[in-house]
Design a protein around this motif. Structure first.
Motif, PDB file in Angstrom:
ATOM      1  N   HIS A  99       0.864  -1.174   0.000  1.00 57.76           N
ATOM      2  CA  HIS A  99       0.000   0.000   0.000  1.00 57.76           C
ATOM      3  C   HIS A  99       0.902   1.226   0.000  1.00 57.76           C
ATOM      4  O   HIS A  99       1.837   1.301   0.813  1.00 57.76           O
ATOM      5  N   PRO A 100       0.663   2.196  -0.887  1.00 54.08           N
ATOM      6  CA  PRO A 100       1.460   3.422  -0.826  1.00 54.08           C
ATOM      7  C   PRO A 100       1.378   4.026   0.570  1.00 54.08           C
ATOM      8  O   PRO A 100       0.327   3.979   1.215  1.00 54.08           O
ATOM      9  N   SER A 126       5.169   4.225   6.165  1.00 55.08           N
ATOM     10  CA  SER A 126       6.475   3.738   5.737  1.00 55.08           C
ATOM     11  C   SER A 126       7.413   3.629   6.935  1.00 55.08           C
ATOM     12  O   SER A 126       7.519   4.546   7.751  1.00 55.08           O
ATOM     13  N   ARG A 138       7.441   2.471  -1.346  1.00 54.91           N
ATOM     14  CA  ARG A 138       6.119   2.877  -0.848  1.00 54.91           C
ATOM     15  C   ARG A 138       6.052   4.393  -0.663  1.00 54.91           C
ATOM     16  O   ARG A 138       5.002   5.014  -0.880  1.00 54.91           O
ATOM     17  N   TYR A 155       7.644   6.594  -2.509  1.00 55.71           N
ATOM     18  CA  TYR A 155       7.497   7.127  -3.876  1.00 55.71           C
ATOM     19  C   TYR A 155       6.057   6.956  -4.350  1.00 55.71           C
ATOM     20  O   TYR A 155       5.464   7.892  -4.907  1.00 55.71           O
ATOM     21  N   ALA A 156       5.509   5.775  -4.151  1.00 55.18           N
ATOM     22  CA  ALA A 156       4.143   5.505  -4.614  1.00 55.18           C
ATOM     23  C   ALA A 156       3.145   6.447  -3.952  1.00 55.18           C
ATOM     24  O   ALA A 156       2.164   6.884  -4.574  1.00 55.18           O
ATOM     25  N   ASP A 157       3.367   6.783  -2.679  1.00 49.32           N
ATOM     26  CA  ASP A 157       2.457   7.691  -1.979  1.00 49.32           C
ATOM     27  C   ASP A 157       2.472   9.081  -2.592  1.00 49.32           C
ATOM     28  O   ASP A 157       1.452   9.779  -2.602  1.00 49.32           O
ATOM     29  N   HIS A 183       3.231   9.649  -5.802  1.00 45.15           N
ATOM     30  CA  HIS A 183       3.055   9.587  -7.257  1.00 45.15           C
ATOM     31  C   HIS A 183       1.855   8.716  -7.624  1.00 45.15           C
ATOM     32  O   HIS A 183       1.938   7.820  -8.481  1.00 45.15           O
ATOM     33  N   ASP A 184       0.729   8.992  -6.974  1.00 45.92           N
ATOM     34  CA  ASP A 184      -0.546   8.357  -7.333  1.00 45.92           C
ATOM     35  C   ASP A 184      -0.473   6.839  -7.370  1.00 45.92           C
ATOM     36  O   ASP A 184      -1.093   6.198  -8.238  1.00 45.92           O
ATOM     37  N   GLY A 185       0.288   6.243  -6.439  1.00 43.96           N
ATOM     38  CA  GLY A 185       0.308   4.791  -6.336  1.00 43.96           C
ATOM     39  C   GLY A 185       1.146   4.084  -7.370  1.00 43.96           C
ATOM     40  O   GLY A 185       1.053   2.859  -7.502  1.00 43.96           O
ATOM     41  N   ARG A 186       1.986   4.828  -8.105  1.00 43.00           N
ATOM     42  CA  ARG A 186       2.790   4.208  -9.150  1.00 43.00           C
ATOM     43  C   ARG A 186       4.134   3.740  -8.596  1.00 43.00           C
ATOM     44  O   ARG A 186       4.670   4.316  -7.646  1.00 43.00           O
ATOM     45  N   MET A 240       1.006  -3.533  -6.087  1.00 39.31           N
ATOM     46  CA  MET A 240       0.249  -2.556  -5.338  1.00 39.31           C
ATOM     47  C   MET A 240      -1.157  -3.084  -5.083  1.00 39.31           C
ATOM     48  O   MET A 240      -1.787  -3.675  -5.971  1.00 39.31           O
TER      49      MET A 240
END
Length: 487
Positions: A36-37, A229, A420, A422-424, A426-429, A485
């Motif tokens: 999960h982001p 995180s 995680r 980064y994903a948070d 960048h829209d989960g990417r 994800m």
């Protein structure tokens, strides 16, 4: 404890987790992590994976661990007695069969049954909680006269406490209790460091093994929805996680403690009687090291006598050439003459191997492997110091690989937590590369000094690392994470 027992433990640590069947597919099957982001907590160090130093109090943690282990044994005896009275099989005792709960899928844990078990062991775990808050941990093993024969039941049994702590973490994750999960991870990691602190490599290896158990529990928390995180919590762990210095120092002094006469060899001439007594004691100890169960040491005495007789003429010439008085050397018993040269050889060999230990893993492993070059029978016969070194010294390559394996897993999980972060943002990417993560630097692989392998493949990403240099090509010595994800 015999050296072959040490080797057995080192080998067991390389095996896959319980419940994983060996097969060709296991060499390529990745560990799947569903992420999960998540941003970092506020404040950033709100969570730590070891108790804060300011919370520690004076005292000896070993006292509390001993209490916990005594209470654990009493609980087991009571449950076994109850099982016998009820006609149950011993395997039905929950604590004995608990390995499935900490090695299998977290969702498969029978929650009510697990809660009932942990309730029964609550007072035991309370002792561990108190122990990890002590500033010191002294098991009392320094300079014990038993040397390699020292039994360490409390150290070995501490792994049972680690399994209970691991179950506590998993139950907290299932309950959505991040604070509770982090608390029990702190407890487990701190106990691992305490268990691993001492003058024996057995202690150190068990500390490393407990760290591995906690790492697996940490992976469950990282995948739980709502977990922030833990990148900075992981980053602030000690590196290496279990310090090796004290155990190495204990191992290096082992031979001197087993045979204090070695330090007196290079002095005045011994009497023939003193030489004979030393020969008998040496034969007795070496027979024990080989694992022989026979009480008759005559064969070892004959072997040593033959080795001494074979090497005496050359040893005498070399000792005189090094500056020792010829008359004094002639007065020495043969075992003293050969022993002086053998001990000098042993010390030089020891330094040549142990000097590599403080270097990075990739350099240390190569250096030790080169120094440990496999001698021929003729070389062993002509160098008693070499034979003694090979018999007494631990498998340092395996030790360093165990250390690297643990620290590498923690570094890989730092990478996961950076992903995680980064994903948070960048829209989960997934990040296109580890270098693209600006929120926190992705660590290097401690086994190679190079970046971890990373590749985005559609909706998934792969985080990988090759076998530890010098180690076997098995899953335990690789990193092979498949990241997804959560929906």
């Amino acid at each position: 404890m015999k050296r072959w027992v040490f080797m057995l433990i080192a080998g067991v640590m390389a095996l896959p987790s319980p419940g994983v069947a060996l097969g060709q597919s296991d060499y390529t099957r990745p560990t799947v992590l569903t992420l999960h982001p998540a941003g970092e907590p506020s404040p950033a160090l709100n969570y730590t994976l070891l108790p804060k130093r300011r919370d520690l109090v004076p005292g000896n943690a070993a006292v509390f661990y001993h209490r916990a282990l005594l209470m654990l044994q009493e609980r087991r005896n009571a449950e076994r007695g109850e099982a016998r009275r009820m006609g149950k099989d011993q395997s039905e005792i929950p604590e004995i069969g608990m390995s499935d709960w900490i090695n299998g899928p977290i969702d498969a844990i029978p929650r009510e049954e697990a809660r009932a078990l942990l309730d029964r062991y609550e007072s035991i775990l309370r002792e561990v909680e108190l122990g990890v808050l002590r500033r010191d941990c002294d098991w009392g093993f320094d300079n014990r006269p038993e040397t390699i024969e020292l039994l360490l039941p409390e150290i070995q049994e501490s792994r049972s406490l680690a399994r209970l702590i691991s179950l506590r973490v998993r139950m907290a994750v299932l309950d959505g209790d991040t604070e509770g999960a982090v608390h029990w991870l702190q407890t487990g990691y701190a106990m691992a460091r305490h268990v691993g602190r001492g003058p024996t490599l057995i202690q150190w290896l068990v500390g490393v093994a407990i760290t591995g158990v906690m790492n697996e529990a940490l992976i469950e928390l990282i995948q739980a929805e709502g977990t922030p995180s833990l990148y900075w919590a992981l980053t602030n762990l000690p590196r290496p996680m279990i310090d090796l210095d004290e155990a190495i120092e204990g191992e290096r002094s082992l031979v001197e403690r087993m045979f204090p006469e070695l330090l007196e060899l290079d002095g005045p001439a011994w009497s023939a009687e003193r030489g004979r007594i030393f020969l008998d004691r040496l034969a007795d100890q070496l027979q024990g090291l080989t694992g022989s169960t026979s009480s008759d040491q005559s064969s070892m005495t004959l072997l040593l006598t033959s080795l001494i007789t074979r090497n005496y003429p050359e040893a005498k010439r070399e000792l005189i050439a090094s500056g020792r008085d010829e008359v004094e050397v002639e007065a020495m018993p043969a075992i003293q003459v050969v022993g002086i040269l053998a001990w000098r050889d042993y010390v030089a060999l020891s330094d040549d191997v142990y000097k590599w230990v403080s270097l990075p893993s990739w350099d240390a492993t190569l250096g030790i492997k080169t120094t440990y070059s496999y001698p021929t029978i003729e070389e062993k016969l002509s160098r008693p110091g070499l034979s003694l070194f090979l018999l007494i010294s631990p498998a340092l390559e395996s030790v360093l690989m165990a250390q690297t394996r643990t620290d590498r897993q923690l570094a890989a999980l730092r990478c996961v937590e950076a992903i995680r972060l980064y994903a948070d943002a960048h829209d989960g990417r997934f990040p296109p590369s580890l270098e693209a993560i600006e929120e926190a630097p992705a660590p290097l692989d401690p086994a190679t000094g190079a970046p971890f392998g990373y590749e985005v493949e559609g909706e998934e990403a792969a985080l990988t690392a090759p076998p530890i240099p010098g180690g076997p090509d098995i899953p335990a010595y690789r990193i092979n994470y498949r990241l997804r994800m959560a929906d």
